[in-house]
Write a protein that holds these residues in place. Structure first.
Motif, PDB file in Angstrom:
ATOM      1  N   VAL A  83      86.009 -22.918   0.136  1.00 17.03           N
ATOM      2  CA  VAL A  83      84.520 -23.334  -0.507  1.00 17.03           C
ATOM      3  C   VAL A  83      84.725 -24.855   0.131  1.00 17.03           C
ATOM      4  O   VAL A  83      83.738 -25.241   0.708  1.00 17.03           O
ATOM      5  N   LYS A  84      85.803 -25.587   0.178  1.00 18.15           N
ATOM      6  CA  LYS A  84      85.913 -26.805   0.697  1.00 18.15           C
ATOM      7  C   LYS A  84      85.549 -26.774   2.226  1.00 18.15           C
ATOM      8  O   LYS A  84      84.989 -27.577   2.717  1.00 18.15           O
ATOM      9  N   LYS A  85      86.212 -25.943   2.834  1.00 18.19           N
ATOM     10  CA  LYS A  85      86.149 -25.810   4.459  1.00 18.19           C
ATOM     11  C   LYS A  85      84.579 -25.436   4.679  1.00 18.19           C
ATOM     12  O   LYS A  85      84.055 -25.789   5.677  1.00 18.19           O
ATOM     13  N   ALA A  86      84.143 -24.687   3.953  1.00 13.72           N
ATOM     14  CA  ALA A  86      82.660 -24.253   4.088  1.00 13.72           C
ATOM     15  C   ALA A  86      81.462 -25.121   4.040  1.00 13.72           C
ATOM     16  O   ALA A  86      80.541 -25.088   4.475  1.00 13.72           O
ATOM     17  N   GLU A  87      81.823 -26.126   3.294  1.00 11.13           N
ATOM     18  CA  GLU A  87      80.795 -27.077   2.656  1.00 11.13           C
ATOM     19  C   GLU A  87      80.122 -27.968   3.993  1.00 11.13           C
ATOM     20  O   GLU A  87      78.927 -27.880   4.017  1.00 11.13           O
ATOM     21  N   LYS A  88      80.934 -28.380   4.789  1.00  9.15           N
ATOM     22  CA  LYS A  88      80.369 -28.887   6.208  1.00  9.15           C
ATOM     23  C   LYS A  88      79.431 -28.126   6.877  1.00  9.15           C
ATOM     24  O   LYS A  88      78.369 -28.669   7.237  1.00  9.15           O
ATOM     25  N   TYR A  89      79.677 -26.687   6.880  1.00  7.52           N
ATOM     26  CA  TYR A  89      78.879 -26.073   7.796  1.00  7.52           C
ATOM     27  C   TYR A  89      77.737 -25.703   7.098  1.00  7.52           C
ATOM     28  O   TYR A  89      76.443 -25.380   7.601  1.00  7.52           O
ATOM     29  N   ILE A  90      77.756 -25.379   5.627  1.00 10.70           N
ATOM     30  CA  ILE A  90      76.455 -25.085   4.996  1.00 10.70           C
ATOM     31  C   ILE A  90      75.461 -26.384   4.752  1.00 10.70           C
ATOM     32  O   ILE A  90      74.265 -26.144   5.247  1.00 10.70           O
ATOM     33  N   ARG A  91      75.991 -27.534   4.890  1.00 12.00           N
ATOM     34  CA  ARG A  91      75.284 -28.781   4.941  1.00 12.00           C
ATOM     35  C   ARG A  91      74.668 -28.863   6.349  1.00 12.00           C
ATOM     36  O   ARG A  91      73.270 -29.065   6.236  1.00 12.00           O
ATOM     37  N   GLU A  92      75.266 -28.774   7.437  1.00 15.19           N
ATOM     38  CA  GLU A  92      74.710 -28.666   8.566  1.00 15.19           C
ATOM     39  C   GLU A  92      73.777 -27.455   8.901  1.00 15.19           C
ATOM     40  O   GLU A  92      72.708 -27.916   9.378  1.00 15.19           O
ATOM     41  N   ALA A  93      73.953 -26.481   8.449  1.00 12.21           N
ATOM     42  CA  ALA A  93      72.997 -25.422   8.785  1.00 12.21           C
ATOM     43  C   ALA A  93      71.656 -25.633   8.079  1.00 12.21           C
ATOM     44  O   ALA A  93      70.501 -25.394   8.654  1.00 12.21           O
ATOM     45  N   LEU A  94      71.746 -26.110   6.981  1.00 17.73           N
ATOM     46  CA  LEU A  94      70.472 -26.681   5.797  1.00 17.73           C
ATOM     47  C   LEU A  94      69.972 -27.674   6.724  1.00 17.73           C
ATOM     48  O   LEU A  94      68.621 -27.813   6.840  1.00 17.73           O
ATOM     49  N   ALA A  95      70.641 -28.766   7.253  1.00 18.31           N
ATOM     50  CA  ALA A  95      70.000 -29.770   7.973  1.00 18.31           C
ATOM     51  C   ALA A  95      69.461 -29.404   9.189  1.00 18.31           C
ATOM     52  O   ALA A  95      68.274 -29.977   9.586  1.00 18.31           O
ATOM     53  N   LEU A  96      69.761 -28.074   9.870  1.00 15.17           N
ATOM     54  CA  LEU A  96      69.252 -27.796  11.012  1.00 15.17           C
ATOM     55  C   LEU A  96      68.017 -26.976  10.872  1.00 15.17           C
ATOM     56  O   LEU A  96      67.040 -26.515  11.857  1.00 15.17           O
ATOM     57  N   GLY A  97      67.705 -26.562   9.574  1.00 20.97           N
ATOM     58  CA  GLY A  97      66.537 -25.959   9.060  1.00 20.97           C
ATOM     59  C   GLY A  97      66.573 -24.567   8.422  1.00 20.97           C
ATOM     60  O   GLY A  97      65.765 -23.691   8.419  1.00 20.97           O
ATOM     61  N   ALA A  98      67.938 -24.094   8.291  1.00 18.41           N
ATOM     62  CA  ALA A  98      68.289 -22.872   7.628  1.00 18.41           C
ATOM     63  C   ALA A  98      67.492 -22.843   6.134  1.00 18.41           C
ATOM     64  O   ALA A  98      67.450 -24.006   5.400  1.00 18.41           O
ATOM     65  N   TYR A 120      88.876 -11.552   9.832  1.00 14.20           N
ATOM     66  CA  TYR A 120      88.367 -12.988   9.404  1.00 14.20           C
ATOM     67  C   TYR A 120      88.462 -12.949   7.984  1.00 14.20           C
ATOM     68  O   TYR A 120      88.436 -11.712   7.268  1.00 14.20           O
ATOM     69  N   LYS A 121      88.497 -14.150   7.580  1.00 14.37           N
ATOM     70  CA  LYS A 121      88.692 -14.266   5.869  1.00 14.37           C
ATOM     71  C   LYS A 121      87.442 -14.670   5.259  1.00 14.37           C
ATOM     72  O   LYS A 121      87.083 -14.491   4.241  1.00 14.37           O
ATOM     73  N   TRP A 122      86.708 -15.579   6.050  1.00 16.12           N
ATOM     74  CA  TRP A 122      85.490 -16.175   5.737  1.00 16.12           C
ATOM     75  C   TRP A 122      84.577 -16.758   6.437  1.00 16.12           C
ATOM     76  O   TRP A 122      84.901 -16.441   7.680  1.00 16.12           O
ATOM     77  N   GLY A 123      83.425 -16.822   6.041  1.00 14.83           N
ATOM     78  CA  GLY A 123      82.374 -17.451   7.052  1.00 14.83           C
ATOM     79  C   GLY A 123      81.057 -17.765   6.070  1.00 14.83           C
ATOM     80  O   GLY A 123      81.141 -17.923   5.054  1.00 14.83           O
ATOM     81  N   ILE A 124      80.028 -18.133   7.054  1.00 13.64           N
ATOM     82  CA  ILE A 124      78.836 -18.624   6.478  1.00 13.64           C
ATOM     83  C   ILE A 124      77.661 -17.494   6.795  1.00 13.64           C
ATOM     84  O   ILE A 124      77.477 -17.145   7.815  1.00 13.64           O
ATOM     85  N   ILE A 125      76.903 -17.269   5.726  1.00 10.63           N
ATOM     86  CA  ILE A 125      75.519 -16.496   5.971  1.00 10.63           C
ATOM     87  C   ILE A 125      74.415 -17.411   6.191  1.00 10.63           C
ATOM     88  O   ILE A 125      74.480 -18.294   5.173  1.00 10.63           O
ATOM     89  N   ILE A 126      73.615 -17.035   7.130  1.00  9.88           N
ATOM     90  CA  ILE A 126      72.276 -18.085   7.513  1.00  9.88           C
ATOM     91  C   ILE A 126      71.329 -17.389   7.267  1.00  9.88           C
ATOM     92  O   ILE A 126      70.935 -16.240   7.957  1.00  9.88           O
ATOM     93  N   HIS A 127      70.285 -17.983   6.714  1.00  4.01           N
ATOM     94  CA  HIS A 127      68.955 -17.341   6.522  1.00  4.01           C
ATOM     95  C   HIS A 127      68.008 -18.250   6.970  1.00  4.01           C
ATOM     96  O   HIS A 127      67.800 -19.545   6.599  1.00  4.01           O
TER      97      HIS A 127
END
Length: 180
Positions: A11-26, A79-86
């Protein structure tokens, strides 16, 4: 969302990627862990008998030399985890997921890999038996490797439904970035 118990470190590792994906328009970006990915080889049937690009694109599972669904599942099982982008369109979905893959790679996750349904070229070079023009960015679709995208994303209460037509104004494009 379901009652799945996430590893707090992921959860902690993913926060950065989630924020960035949303900032990019996801429209949405969510953490997934490997057990939440729903594999179903029937996705190949939908590729074979429902996709007008079957056998025409370099990232298609029908192309000679491409890994089989079983081989893809084996590779992605590491793989153990990742991000789903919509996103609302194919271009944005691929652009955002490729940026997340690049970020993860530069953060030390050297096996980070996006599944984003390649739409870089108006017509894939494979149609004319030419080499891929964007080999470093071309990626297979989330579903073409054997993942049931509907079942997977519905676990996260993300919108995905069948469309009345391919020209429907509102689209739902999903990609996934497998990070670690």
């Amino acid at each position: 969302m379901n009652a799945y118990q996430y590893d707090p470190e992921n959860v902690k590792k993913a926060e950065k990627y989630i924020r960035e994906a949303l900032a990019l328009g996801a429209s949405h970006a969510v953490l997934f862990e490997a057990p939440q990915i729903c594999w179903d080889s029937r996705t190949l049937l939908k590729c074979m008998y429902g996709c007008s690009d079957w056998g025409k694109n370099h990232t298609c599972p029908s192309r000679a030399g491409n890994p089989t669904m079983a081989e893809m599942r084996e590779m992605f099982s590491n793989y153990k985890w990742g991000i789903i982008i919509h996103a609302g369109n194919k271009h944005d979905s691929q652009r955002i997921s490729m940026r997340m893959e690049s970020m993860a790679f530069h953060d030390g996750y050297y096996f980070a890999m996006s599944l984003s349904d390649c739409g870089l070229c108006k017509e894939c070079a494979a149609v004319n038996c030419e080499d891929c023009r964007n080999v470093r960015q071309a990626r297979p679709a989330f579903h073409s490797v054997g993942i049931d995208v509907f079942k997977t994303v519905h676990q996260f209460d993300l919108p995905l439904y069948t469309l009345e037509s391919r020209d429907a104004p509102e689209q739902n494009w999903y990609s996934a970035v497998f990070v670690e």
